[in-house]
Design a protein around this motif. Structure first.
Motif, PDB file in Angstrom:
ATOM      1  N   ILE A  61      -7.767   4.109 -13.334  1.00 39.33           N
ATOM      2  CA  ILE A  61      -6.660   3.174 -13.566  1.00 39.33           C
ATOM      3  C   ILE A  61      -7.216   1.944 -14.288  1.00 39.33           C
ATOM      4  O   ILE A  61      -8.267   1.421 -13.909  1.00 39.33           O
ATOM      5  N   PRO A  62      -6.557   1.463 -15.344  1.00 37.72           N
ATOM      6  CA  PRO A  62      -7.048   0.258 -16.025  1.00 37.72           C
ATOM      7  C   PRO A  62      -7.324  -0.861 -15.029  1.00 37.72           C
ATOM      8  O   PRO A  62      -6.533  -1.085 -14.107  1.00 37.72           O
ATOM      9  N   LYS A  63      -8.430  -1.541 -15.235  1.00 33.95           N
ATOM     10  CA  LYS A  63      -8.903  -2.534 -14.272  1.00 33.95           C
ATOM     11  C   LYS A  63      -7.861  -3.600 -13.969  1.00 33.95           C
ATOM     12  O   LYS A  63      -7.626  -3.954 -12.793  1.00 33.95           O
ATOM     13  N   GLU A  64      -7.216  -4.118 -15.008  1.00 30.60           N
ATOM     14  CA  GLU A  64      -6.236  -5.181 -14.794  1.00 30.60           C
ATOM     15  C   GLU A  64      -5.050  -4.689 -13.967  1.00 30.60           C
ATOM     16  O   GLU A  64      -4.416  -5.447 -13.235  1.00 30.60           O
ATOM     17  N   GLU A  65      -4.761  -3.386 -14.055  1.00 30.70           N
ATOM     18  CA  GLU A  65      -3.648  -2.817 -13.292  1.00 30.70           C
ATOM     19  C   GLU A  65      -4.043  -2.589 -11.842  1.00 30.70           C
ATOM     20  O   GLU A  65      -3.303  -2.942 -10.924  1.00 30.70           O
ATOM     21  N   ARG A  66      -5.221  -1.999 -11.622  1.00 30.16           N
ATOM     22  CA  ARG A  66      -5.597  -1.679 -10.246  1.00 30.16           C
ATOM     23  C   ARG A  66      -5.908  -2.925  -9.420  1.00 30.16           C
ATOM     24  O   ARG A  66      -5.777  -2.915  -8.191  1.00 30.16           O
ATOM     25  N   LEU A  67      -6.315  -4.027 -10.072  1.00 29.90           N
ATOM     26  CA  LEU A  67      -6.644  -5.241  -9.339  1.00 29.90           C
ATOM     27  C   LEU A  67      -5.401  -5.980  -8.844  1.00 29.90           C
ATOM     28  O   LEU A  67      -5.512  -6.908  -8.046  1.00 29.90           O
ATOM     29  N   ASN A  68      -4.219  -5.548  -9.300  1.00 31.26           N
ATOM     30  CA  ASN A  68      -2.982  -6.153  -8.799  1.00 31.26           C
ATOM     31  C   ASN A  68      -2.787  -5.864  -7.318  1.00 31.26           C
ATOM     32  O   ASN A  68      -2.327  -6.726  -6.567  1.00 31.26           O
ATOM     33  N   ASN A  69      -3.121  -4.639  -6.913  1.00 29.01           N
ATOM     34  CA  ASN A  69      -2.976  -4.269  -5.506  1.00 29.01           C
ATOM     35  C   ASN A  69      -3.945  -3.141  -5.180  1.00 29.01           C
ATOM     36  O   ASN A  69      -3.529  -2.009  -4.934  1.00 29.01           O
ATOM     37  N   PRO A  70      -5.254  -3.404  -5.189  1.00 30.80           N
ATOM     38  CA  PRO A  70      -6.239  -2.324  -5.036  1.00 30.80           C
ATOM     39  C   PRO A  70      -6.165  -1.596  -3.708  1.00 30.80           C
ATOM     40  O   PRO A  70      -6.355  -0.378  -3.644  1.00 30.80           O
ATOM     41  N   GLU A  71      -5.882  -2.328  -2.635  1.00 32.49           N
ATOM     42  CA  GLU A  71      -5.853  -1.687  -1.315  1.00 32.49           C
ATOM     43  C   GLU A  71      -4.737  -0.653  -1.217  1.00 32.49           C
ATOM     44  O   GLU A  71      -4.943   0.467  -0.742  1.00 32.49           O
ATOM     45  N   GLU A  72      -3.554  -1.033  -1.705  1.00 34.49           N
ATOM     46  CA  GLU A  72      -2.425  -0.094  -1.649  1.00 34.49           C
ATOM     47  C   GLU A  72      -2.666   1.115  -2.536  1.00 34.49           C
ATOM     48  O   GLU A  72      -2.360   2.262  -2.149  1.00 34.49           O
ATOM     49  N   MET A  73      -3.216   0.892  -3.734  1.00 35.88           N
ATOM     50  CA  MET A  73      -3.488   2.004  -4.645  1.00 35.88           C
ATOM     51  C   MET A  73      -4.506   2.964  -4.056  1.00 35.88           C
ATOM     52  O   MET A  73      -4.341   4.183  -4.120  1.00 35.88           O
ATOM     53  N   LEU A  74      -5.581   2.420  -3.483  1.00 31.72           N
ATOM     54  CA  LEU A  74      -6.604   3.295  -2.908  1.00 31.72           C
ATOM     55  C   LEU A  74      -6.066   4.028  -1.693  1.00 31.72           C
ATOM     56  O   LEU A  74      -6.379   5.212  -1.491  1.00 31.72           O
ATOM     57  N   GLN A  75      -5.248   3.365  -0.893  1.00 33.71           N
ATOM     58  CA  GLN A  75      -4.674   4.024   0.283  1.00 33.71           C
ATOM     59  C   GLN A  75      -3.858   5.247  -0.125  1.00 33.71           C
ATOM     60  O   GLN A  75      -3.963   6.318   0.489  1.00 33.71           O
ATOM     61  N   GLN A  76      -3.059   5.085  -1.174  1.00 37.19           N
ATOM     62  CA  GLN A  76      -2.253   6.215  -1.651  1.00 37.19           C
ATOM     63  C   GLN A  76      -3.145   7.355  -2.122  1.00 37.19           C
ATOM     64  O   GLN A  76      -2.879   8.536  -1.846  1.00 37.19           O
TER      65      GLN A  76
END
Length: 287
Positions: free
Chosen positions: A175-190
């Motif tokens: 995932i592009p860095k600027e996008e994933r840093l918006n909500n990294p915990e939620e993205m990784l949890q999914q």
């Protein structure tokens, strides 16, 4: 009620027709080999590949033919999505020259609605190769092993906890860095919930907090949230990444060899790193 049922039937008939006419695409099927060949020459690993990464040609294209006339055309290109790039002309040129029986593409891809989406813009070289295969009624598969098959091989070498973290973090870093840093915990949890629900990995980690705790312990001074795998994986993850690449390449080679044994012409597209790494293995194995 009858009217509703009729509308539903018309809808599903339309969807079926779109699939049958290749307007709608589903992901290419996985290929299950029926036998495993002995590979006399091992696939070049990523450590050795680093010595030639800046030297080999791109695209990296070659043909290997067997005595029974079966052959493979290997096309290694950059993972880009610009339809105007000349590498896509190379793919078209070699496809039309060899008229293959079967196409193998990298990645699992996804659904595509051709009236609204461009195959190259959506899936790069895999999209174009799939489009050509559908146009000419060639068989089409992904050369990737199923996740279950890959895990079955990897679990013999690495702890389930480390593998679960790797399979969740690998798409996270895609995932592009600027996008994933918006909500990294939620993205990784999914991703943990999606990518670790397999035998051997299930429940080894369940939360991003597990990853956070293990990462802080094993890689102090680094933060998984803004780490970039483009510059290498830390510690044991680098070994897992290398082993994962090797298992994928070996699976692809076994598919190619099985098809060549049947006298078929195989056309396979991949990222440019895979093509030189499998070349000597193929040339040794194809008699």
């Amino acid at each position: 009620m009858k009217k509703v049922i009729k509308i539903i039937l018309v809808f599903f008939t339309l969807i079926l027709l779109l699939f049958l006419t290749d307007v709608l695409w589903k992901s290419p099927s996985f290929y299950k080999t029926t036998k495993r060949h002995t590979l006399e020459t091992p696939v070049m690993d990523m450590v050795e590949y680093k010595s030639i990464i800046n030297e080999h040609r791109r695209p990296y294209i070659y043909e290997v033919t067997s005595k029974n006339k079966g052959k493979v055309i290997v096309v290694g290109v950059e993972h880009i999505n610009d339809p105007s790039n000349a590498q896509f002309d190379s793919i078209r040129h070699y496809w039309d020259m060899y008229k293959p029986d079967i196409a193998l593409v990298e990645g699992r891809m996804g659904f595509l609605f051709k009236w609204l989406q461009d195959p190259i813009e959506s899936y790069g070289e895999s999209g174009l190769t799939s489009d050509l295969a559908k146009r000419d009624n060639a068989d089409l598969y992904t050369w990737e092993p199923t996740r279950e098959d890959e895990i079955e091989l990897m679990i013999k070498k690495y702890p389930a906890e480390q593998l679960a973290m790797f399979y969740a973090l690998r798409p996270f870093y895609g995932i592009p860095k600027e996008e994933r840093l918006n909500n990294p915990e939620e993205m990784l949890q999914q991703l943990i919930e999606e990518r670790t629900d397999y035998e051997h990995l299930r429940h080894s980690i369940t939360s991003w907090k597990d990853v956070d705790s293990i990462w802080k312990q094993d890689f102090p001074g680094d933060d998984w949230r803004d780490h970039s795998s483009a510059y290498g994986w830390p510690g044991y993850f680098q070994d897992i990444w290398n082993s994962s690449n090797l298992s994928r390449d070996e699976h692809m080679i076994h598919i190619i060899l099985e098809q060549i044994d049947e006298g078929n012409t195989v056309f396979v597209t991949m990222g440019s790193s895979h093509a030189p790494r499998i070349e000597n293995t193929l040339k040794t194995a194809i008699k």
